[in-house]
Design an enzyme around this catalytic site. Structure first.
Site, PDB file in Angstrom:
ATOM      1  N   HIS A 275       0.852  -1.225  -0.023  1.00 31.18           N
ATOM      2  CA  HIS A 275      -0.070   0.096  -0.004  1.00 31.18           C
ATOM      3  C   HIS A 275       0.702   1.265   0.086  1.00 31.18           C
ATOM      4  O   HIS A 275       1.805   1.284   0.877  1.00 31.18           O
ATOM      5  CB  HIS A 275      -0.870   0.046   1.142  1.00 31.18           C
ATOM      6  CG  HIS A 275      -0.404   0.087   2.679  1.00 31.18           C
ATOM      7  ND1 HIS A 275      -0.094   1.196   3.231  1.00 31.18           N
ATOM      8  CD2 HIS A 275      -0.079  -0.882   3.519  1.00 31.18           C
ATOM      9  CE1 HIS A 275       0.538   1.150   4.411  1.00 31.18           C
ATOM     10  NE2 HIS A 275       0.316  -0.271   4.665  1.00 31.18           N
ATOM     11  N   ASP A 287       6.462   1.184   6.376  1.00 27.30           N
ATOM     12  CA  ASP A 287       4.742   0.911   6.086  1.00 27.30           C
ATOM     13  C   ASP A 287       4.197   2.038   5.219  1.00 27.30           C
ATOM     14  O   ASP A 287       3.992   3.113   5.938  1.00 27.30           O
ATOM     15  CB  ASP A 287       4.323   0.869   7.716  1.00 27.30           C
ATOM     16  CG  ASP A 287       2.663   0.672   7.608  1.00 27.30           C
ATOM     17  OD1 ASP A 287       2.372  -0.132   6.703  1.00 27.30           O
ATOM     18  OD2 ASP A 287       2.254   0.618   8.527  1.00 27.30           O
ATOM     19  N   GLU A 321      -4.820   2.154   2.554  1.00 27.62           N
ATOM     20  CA  GLU A 321      -5.027   0.971   3.611  1.00 27.62           C
ATOM     21  C   GLU A 321      -5.115   1.402   4.938  1.00 27.62           C
ATOM     22  O   GLU A 321      -5.882   0.757   5.685  1.00 27.62           O
ATOM     23  CB  GLU A 321      -3.578   0.059   3.537  1.00 27.62           C
ATOM     24  CG  GLU A 321      -3.605  -1.103   4.424  1.00 27.62           C
ATOM     25  CD  GLU A 321      -3.155  -1.229   5.474  1.00 27.62           C
ATOM     26  OE1 GLU A 321      -3.505  -2.041   6.168  1.00 27.62           O
ATOM     27  OE2 GLU A 321      -2.645  -0.292   6.071  1.00 27.62           O
ATOM     28  N   GLU A 322      -4.263   2.529   5.322  1.00 27.43           N
ATOM     29  CA  GLU A 322      -4.336   2.834   6.807  1.00 27.43           C
ATOM     30  C   GLU A 322      -5.635   3.224   7.718  1.00 27.43           C
ATOM     31  O   GLU A 322      -5.839   2.790   8.443  1.00 27.43           O
ATOM     32  CB  GLU A 322      -3.289   3.949   7.107  1.00 27.43           C
ATOM     33  CG  GLU A 322      -1.864   3.452   6.443  1.00 27.43           C
ATOM     34  CD  GLU A 322      -1.183   2.348   7.562  1.00 27.43           C
ATOM     35  OE1 GLU A 322      -2.009   1.985   8.476  1.00 27.43           O
ATOM     36  OE2 GLU A 322      -0.096   2.060   7.375  1.00 27.43           O
ATOM     37  N   ASP A 349       3.719  -6.136   3.555  1.00 28.01           N
ATOM     38  CA  ASP A 349       3.366  -5.094   4.288  1.00 28.01           C
ATOM     39  C   ASP A 349       3.852  -5.578   5.769  1.00 28.01           C
ATOM     40  O   ASP A 349       3.034  -5.293   6.671  1.00 28.01           O
ATOM     41  CB  ASP A 349       1.926  -4.821   4.204  1.00 28.01           C
ATOM     42  CG  ASP A 349       1.712  -3.652   5.096  1.00 28.01           C
ATOM     43  OD1 ASP A 349       2.471  -2.808   5.466  1.00 28.01           O
ATOM     44  OD2 ASP A 349       0.294  -3.765   5.339  1.00 28.01           O
ATOM     45  N   HIS A 419       3.832   3.467  12.145  1.00 35.10           N
ATOM     46  CA  HIS A 419       3.036   4.516  12.651  1.00 35.10           C
ATOM     47  C   HIS A 419       3.745   5.555  13.399  1.00 35.10           C
ATOM     48  O   HIS A 419       3.045   5.961  14.484  1.00 35.10           O
ATOM     49  CB  HIS A 419       1.911   3.706  13.298  1.00 35.10           C
ATOM     50  CG  HIS A 419       1.181   2.771  12.451  1.00 35.10           C
ATOM     51  ND1 HIS A 419      -0.184   2.288  12.829  1.00 35.10           N
ATOM     52  CD2 HIS A 419       1.236   2.405  11.258  1.00 35.10           C
ATOM     53  CE1 HIS A 419      -0.573   1.576  12.033  1.00 35.10           C
ATOM     54  NE2 HIS A 419       0.030   1.439  10.981  1.00 35.10           N
TER      55      HIS A 419
HETATM   56 ZN   LIG Z   1       1.031  -1.149   6.374  1.00 30.96          ZN
END
Ligand SMILES: [Zn+2]
Length: 457
Positions: A275, A287, A321-322, A349, A419
């Site tokens: 993603h 990520d 995606e998130e 991922d 994140h």
């Molecule tokens: Zn991810």
């Protein structure tokens, strides 16, 4: 040793190596030479790492709805064309557009002290003056329930120690609504990840339809433990939370697609990708920029070496995606009539650290095939096939089509970084990027080329 020489030696060894007679199926033999060339090409440069560095340095964080993400998407389209990929195109997706705004949390009593925080994705904001209340610290949902009426009017702090992501993320996702149902005013969640260096982790919350929406933010492990210690000593702590977070109208975004068209059965596709969106802190290198680049690399390497498999290989860089998964859902809706032609889907991922192999979910027969292909990756120690595989973005399509699913398996501390503002390129080893690209390229090429199609259950 010089990297070029090292790589040449490795390729010679890989081509020369033959399994003990009878140990591996003979259909694999024609793939030893192209596999060695793909590995050699991938390991001969830092191309993948350099591309990821360029992505992060140029566009930064790529939250859905942001100009950063849309500019990065247009860049990816141009780069794929530059690589010589075929059918390079975008597929439109409407995505949620959440913005963080200014935010802060501070202890106001017994003594003023700011805390490090990140609002949770999709949270509502506070009134401009903030929400100020006494805190109630709990380690578990059971402790929350046991607190009963003492939850009312408080800011609840969930101080759940990290075990696994799947287990601990419940406090971030469901904690705000669980506390709201008991009339809490706001929620602070201990960051979901192993202890770091006072680094907050954002991530999406998931409001329940039957509870009031209250603002929620992540605080660091260190600050959550401090609040716990103060409460355990009998000190009543009071905090003020301020958040400007809000949703704007849905925005236009796109999944990015590129292909190497199959030479015999172009309608049958092996789909791989990651993603392209990220949270709005750091540069989304782990990520999931890295997952996007190493899957994209598989196609670039095939193109560079003139390897055109029997079936089509398609890379998809999914959007959103998130905080919505709209890209993965839009892919399914767009391709629903074509699921029977999807041979397998693979997502990377889990970060790009040293690759160990792949996770796989599918039939026993298909697993045997994949396990045999993975022996071609023994030279880079990426030949392990784990019990299950998949990914958030491929999930909707895999489920709808009952398709075999794979994921890249890696050995690294993904949840320390993801994140957070620390998700940047410097945490990633260029050689790991090259190895991961090689592993995905070999696996994907053979799956797309082998005479007999991989069978679904
Ligand atoms: Zn991810």
């Amino acid at each position: 040793m010089n990297r070029q020489i090292l790589t040449s030696v490795l390729v010679c060894i890989l081509i020369a190596s033959r399994a003990a007679p009878g140990a591996q199926p003979s259909w694999l033999d024609p793939y030893r030479e192209p596999a060695a060339r793909l590995i050699g090409e991938a390991l001969s440069s830092n191309f993948a790492w350099e591309r990821l560095a360029l992505l992060g340095d140029t566009f930064g964080a790529r939250l859905s709805g942001s100009k950063n993400l849309e500019d990065a998407i247009q860049w990816a389209v141009a780069e794929m064309k530059e690589d010589g990929l075929e059918n390079v195109r975008t597929e439109a997706v409407k995505v949620p557009h959440w913005v963080r705004g200014q935010e802060s949390v501070e202890i106001v009593s017994p003594r003023h002290s700011p805390l490090v925080m990140l609002g949770l994705g999709n949270s509502v904001g506070t009134p401009p003056e903030g929400v100020e209340a006494d805190v109630l610290v709990v380690r578990t949902f059971a402790e929350l329930e046991a607190a009963g009426s003492r939850v009312r009017g408080r800011i609840v702090v969930f101080n759940a120690p990290f075990t696994t992501y799947g287990e601990t993320v419940r406090y971030r996702a469901a904690g705000p609504s669980r506390a709201a149902a008991m009339e809490a005013l706001a929620v602070l969640v201990r960051s979901v990840g192993p202890p770091g260096l006072r680094t907050p982790h954002t991530g999406a919350l998931d409001y329940a339809p039957d509870a009031p929406k209250i603002p929620a933010a992540a605080i660091t492990v260190e600050d959550a433990e401090r609040l716990q210690r103060m409460q355990d000593r009998g000190t009543q702590v009071r905090v003020r939370l301020k958040m400007e977070a809000k949703f704007l109208p849905d925005a236009d975004s796109f999944n990015v697609i590129g292909e190497i068209r199959g030479r015999e059965r172009p309608d049958e596709v092996v789909v791989i990708g990651g993603h392209f969106d990220s949270w709005d802190v750091g540069t989304g290198s782990t990520d999931d920029g890295g997952g996007c680049v190493v899957t994209w690399e598989a196609l670039r390497l095939m193109k560079k070496l003139g390897l055109r498999p029997r079936r089509t290989v398609r890379v998809v860089l999914w959007t959103n995606e998130e905080n919505g998964l709209r890209g993965g859902q839009a892919y399914l809706e767009r391709h629903r009539g074509d699921l029977a032609n999807h041979v397998l889907m693979l997502e990377s991922d889990s970060g790009v650290f040293r690759p160990t192999g792949f996770g796989f979910s599918g039939s026993t027969g298909a697993r045997a095939r994949v396990t045999a292909i993975a022996t071609l990756l023994q030279g880079i120690q990426a030949d392990r096939i784990d019990p299950s595989g998949g990914g958030a973005d491929i999930g909707p399509t895999v489920d709808a089509g009952n398709l075999p699913a794979m994921s890249l398996s890696v050995d690294g501390n993904y949840f320390l970084i993801h994140h957070t503002p620390a998700d940047t390129i410097d945490k990633i080893d260029p050689m790991d990027m090259s190895r991961a690209s090689a592993a995905i390229a070999v696996m994907t090429y053979v799956l797309a080329d082998m005479p007999e199609r991989l069978r679904s259950p």
